[in-house]
Write an enzyme that holds these catalytic residues in place. Structure first.
Site, short mmCIF file in Angstrom:
data_model
loop_
_atom_site.label_atom_id
_atom_site.label_comp_id
_atom_site.label_asym_id
_atom_site.label_seq_id
_atom_site.Cartn_x
_atom_site.Cartn_y
_atom_site.Cartn_z
N GLU A 1 11.03 7.95 1.56
CA GLU A 1 10.33 8.13 2.90
C GLU A 1 11.10 8.58 4.05
O GLU A 1 10.63 9.63 4.71
CB GLU A 1 9.65 6.66 3.28
CG GLU A 1 8.50 6.02 2.42
CD GLU A 1 8.28 4.68 2.74
OE1 GLU A 1 7.08 4.46 3.16
OE2 GLU A 1 9.40 3.77 2.58
N GLU B 1 7.02 1.03 -4.46
CA GLU B 1 6.64 -0.12 -3.83
C GLU B 1 5.48 -1.00 -4.32
O GLU B 1 5.79 -2.25 -4.69
CB GLU B 1 6.36 -0.12 -2.13
CG GLU B 1 7.54 0.34 -1.35
CD GLU B 1 7.79 1.80 -1.27
OE1 GLU B 1 8.39 2.35 -0.34
OE2 GLU B 1 7.42 2.72 -2.14
#
Length: 277
Positions: free
Chosen positions: A160, A180
């Site tokens: 990210e 995730e």
């Protein structure tokens, strides 16, 4: 530039820099209570140091980074301004080895301070974000080009952060993915927005839903990164490519005094005399 951070293990931290924004999520696996004291103060390193990349340690064959011995090893973020022919290039080195460069409160605060300082520094032309921990990567929209050099793992929050950069380059052995969903959570640091912009909505959903991990060549094939390099013996192939790109970007001078000098030199048909202003 005002900067605010609200971060706790598993929570979002948002850095606002004028019109620019860096959004980062503390890794869900960050151990509470673990943090290192850090300092933003980074020694300005000359090109002789940076050109070496890695150099053999004195008295032994083990490789070591070619940095000054004065740099404190506990610093989680190292800020270095390159000099001479590399003047205008700033390298942000993430150095949180014991936590595999996961995002601690301290690291996010230091990134916020770095963004604040660089945003107002008119001499900065290009920023390279890299890991100083071999084999791991874990990178801020600014008014200058930003390059993520991925020489190792960039998983979850690490990817990210790389997605927040303008350009991403990686070694073929690097591993990237938003993993995730394997932890029964979703990417919380901007990945659900930035990944679709980079590779398209359908493929981004596929990668997020499956928590799939890509190597450098696979990431290049889907458009996640701009360049893929075979990893070298020193383990910094992506950084070296990022530095080459940064050198190409150095003539990007708008809005500076050098811009006016360039236009005047063109008019007068003479070589420009740039001063880095």
């Amino acid at each position: 530039m005002a900067a605010a951070v609200a971060a706790a293990p598993g929570a979002l931290g948002s850095l606002h820099a004028g019109g620019a924004r860096l959004v980062a999520a503390c890794s869900a696996w960050l151990c509470p209570g673990l943090r290192l004291p850090g300092s933003l103060a980074g020694r300005r390193a000359g090109p002789a140091i940076w050109a070496q990349g890695w150099v053999p340690a004195a008295g032994g064959p083990a490789p070591k980074r070619g940095y000054s011995s004065e740099m404190k090893t506990e610093d989680e973020l190292r800020v270095r301004h390159l000099e001479e022919e590399n003047r205008g290039i700033v390298v942000l080195g993430i150095n949180r080895a014991y936590g595999k460069n996961s995002l601690s409160k301290n690291l996010i605060k230091m990134l916020s301070k770095a963004v604040d300082a660089l945003k107002s520094d008119k001499k900065v032309r290009t920023i390279i974000i890299r890991s100083e921990v071999p084999g791991i990567f874990c990178a801020a929209n600014l008014p200058v080009p930003t390059i993520a050099a991925i020489d190792g793992l960039a998983l979850g929050g690490g990817l990210e952060l790389a997605l927040a950069c303008d350009i991403r380059v990686a070694a073929s052995s690097a591993k990237m993915g938003l993993v995730e969903t394997k932890l029964a959570i979703i990417p919380g640091g901007g990945g659900t927005q930035r990944l679709p912009r980079a590779i398209g909505m359908s493929l981004a959903k596929e990668l997020i839903f499956s928590a799939r991990v890509l190597d450098g060549k696979e990431a290049k094939a889907v458009g996640l990164i701009s360049h893929v390099l075979e990893q070298n013996q020193e383990g910094d192939a992506a950084y070296r490519k990022a530095l080459d790109l940064a050198r190409e970007f150095l003539p990007q001078t708008i809005p500076t005094k050098d811009r006016l000098e360039g236009l005047l030199a063109f008019k007068e048909k003479r070589p420009p005399r740039y001063k880095g202003e």
